[in-house]
Design an enzyme around this catalytic site. Sequence first.
Site, mmCIF file in Angstrom:
data_model
loop_
_atom_site.group_PDB
_atom_site.id
_atom_site.type_symbol
_atom_site.label_atom_id
_atom_site.label_comp_id
_atom_site.label_asym_id
_atom_site.label_seq_id
_atom_site.Cartn_x
_atom_site.Cartn_y
_atom_site.Cartn_z
ATOM 1 N N GLU A 1 -5.925 -2.012 6.802
ATOM 2 C CA GLU A 1 -4.673 -2.139 6.047
ATOM 3 C C GLU A 1 -3.720 -0.998 6.395
ATOM 4 O O GLU A 1 -2.513 -1.199 6.564
ATOM 5 C CB GLU A 1 -4.985 -2.140 4.557
ATOM 6 C CG GLU A 1 -3.783 -2.272 3.653
ATOM 7 C CD GLU A 1 -4.175 -2.190 2.199
ATOM 8 O OE1 GLU A 1 -4.438 -3.250 1.603
ATOM 9 O OE2 GLU A 1 -4.232 -1.059 1.644
ATOM 10 N N HIS B 1 2.338 -8.294 0.382
ATOM 11 C CA HIS B 1 1.589 -8.781 -0.778
ATOM 12 C C HIS B 1 1.942 -7.931 -1.992
ATOM 13 O O HIS B 1 2.554 -6.869 -1.884
ATOM 14 C CB HIS B 1 0.070 -8.783 -0.522
ATOM 15 C CG HIS B 1 -0.549 -7.433 -0.365
ATOM 16 N ND1 HIS B 1 -1.910 -7.208 -0.425
ATOM 17 C CD2 HIS B 1 -0.013 -6.206 -0.134
ATOM 18 C CE1 HIS B 1 -2.177 -5.945 -0.236
ATOM 19 N NE2 HIS B 1 -1.057 -5.306 -0.066
ATOM 20 N N HIS C 1 2.299 -4.466 5.125
ATOM 21 C CA HIS C 1 1.391 -3.718 6.006
ATOM 22 C C HIS C 1 1.422 -4.327 7.398
ATOM 23 O O HIS C 1 1.624 -5.545 7.558
ATOM 24 C CB HIS C 1 -0.054 -3.778 5.500
ATOM 25 C CG HIS C 1 -0.257 -3.193 4.146
ATOM 26 N ND1 HIS C 1 -0.247 -1.856 3.900
ATOM 27 C CD2 HIS C 1 -0.486 -3.802 2.943
ATOM 28 C CE1 HIS C 1 -0.459 -1.632 2.610
ATOM 29 N NE2 HIS C 1 -0.601 -2.801 2.004
ATOM 30 N N ASP D 1 1.012 -14.104 9.745
ATOM 31 C CA ASP D 1 1.997 -13.154 10.256
ATOM 32 C C ASP D 1 3.377 -13.382 9.636
ATOM 33 O O ASP D 1 3.887 -14.504 9.608
ATOM 34 C CB ASP D 1 2.087 -13.274 11.779
ATOM 35 C CG ASP D 1 2.913 -12.151 12.391
ATOM 36 O OD1 ASP D 1 2.780 -11.002 11.938
ATOM 37 O OD2 ASP D 1 3.683 -12.428 13.325
ATOM 38 N N HIS D 2 3.958 -12.280 9.120
ATOM 39 C CA HIS D 2 5.274 -12.298 8.486
ATOM 40 C C HIS D 2 5.325 -13.267 7.305
ATOM 41 O O HIS D 2 6.340 -13.923 7.064
ATOM 42 C CB HIS D 2 6.381 -12.603 9.506
ATOM 43 C CG HIS D 2 6.692 -11.425 10.374
ATOM 44 N ND1 HIS D 2 5.877 -11.061 11.432
ATOM 45 C CD2 HIS D 2 7.700 -10.515 10.324
ATOM 46 C CE1 HIS D 2 6.375 -9.987 12.013
ATOM 47 N NE2 HIS D 2 7.469 -9.618 11.357
ATOM 48 N N HIS E 1 5.061 -5.374 -1.143
ATOM 49 C CA HIS E 1 5.133 -4.338 -0.108
ATOM 50 C C HIS E 1 4.388 -4.861 1.107
ATOM 51 O O HIS E 1 3.612 -5.816 1.005
ATOM 52 C CB HIS E 1 4.524 -3.016 -0.593
ATOM 53 C CG HIS E 1 3.066 -3.109 -0.903
ATOM 54 N ND1 HIS E 1 2.572 -3.654 -2.073
ATOM 55 C CD2 HIS E 1 1.969 -2.758 -0.168
ATOM 56 C CE1 HIS E 1 1.252 -3.616 -2.066
ATOM 57 N NE2 HIS E 1 0.859 -3.083 -0.919
ATOM 58 N N CYS F 1 1.418 -0.356 -5.413
ATOM 59 C CA CYS F 1 1.037 -1.659 -4.856
ATOM 60 C C CYS F 1 1.361 -2.802 -5.806
ATOM 61 O O CYS F 1 1.233 -3.966 -5.430
ATOM 62 C CB CYS F 1 -0.455 -1.680 -4.510
ATOM 63 S SG CYS F 1 -0.903 -0.514 -3.208
#
Length: 256
Positions: A243, A134, A161, A199-200, A159, A153
């Site tokens: 996170e 995100h 997580h 996811d991804h 970036h 960020c």
Amino acid sequence: MDDLSADENRELFGAWASRFNHGHNYVLAVTAIGPVDEETGMVVNIKLIDAVLQERIVAKFDQRSINDEIPEFASRSTSLESLILYFRDVLRDLPGGATLDGLRLWESPTLYANWNQEDDLVTITRVYEFAAAHRLHIDGMSDDENARLFGKCNNPSGHGHNYVLEVTVGGPMDSATGFVTDISKLDAVVAERVIDRYDHKHLNDDVAELAGKNPTSEVVAIEIFRQLEGAVPGTLESVRLRETARNMFEVRRGDV
């Protein structure tokens, strides 16, 4: 369950219905409260708590087949929910004037039950993971303002997580199974509504309910709660989103 066939047990309990039993390395956390003694500086001497746990639980349950060797469970469900209520009952009279305030019982690193004294509620928490990217950015602010507010960020390329999601469900215990939720169905709902969709993915661009929003973990946790509320088996009590190792965000029932 003795009154059901092997196929019926398998349908009800899934992989946990093996006639050869299965094992867990259970971990029990006990929370005790009380006034701090002015002389000792303690609520209770931990050695006293340890002795009670060893006598009433560890010595009785460790390295045993609960179904076969613990008389109280000869005809009682051995679910996490049933076990934690049994532990609640045998630990009510803690030594040293302390009061039992809560219990947490892990069956595995991704599944635990919780009981608290305040509302005498048993919940089940299932742990999941997904990886996503995100970028924290507010369109109405200048690039310099965004950079000052969000720091790294705000990286234009985003970036990522490895998020850890905890979904906590409560409700009445089924008299037959001892469950407050069907774990297999819970897994399926979370997979469909969250994991498979998040996811991804890049949360700014790929997830419909986050479109046009600044996808902080607070916002993501709220949207996950909304996706799951009313869809999971049982009552959705909370969603916790980790996170990083230092940051966790929680949304509880009634917050949104």
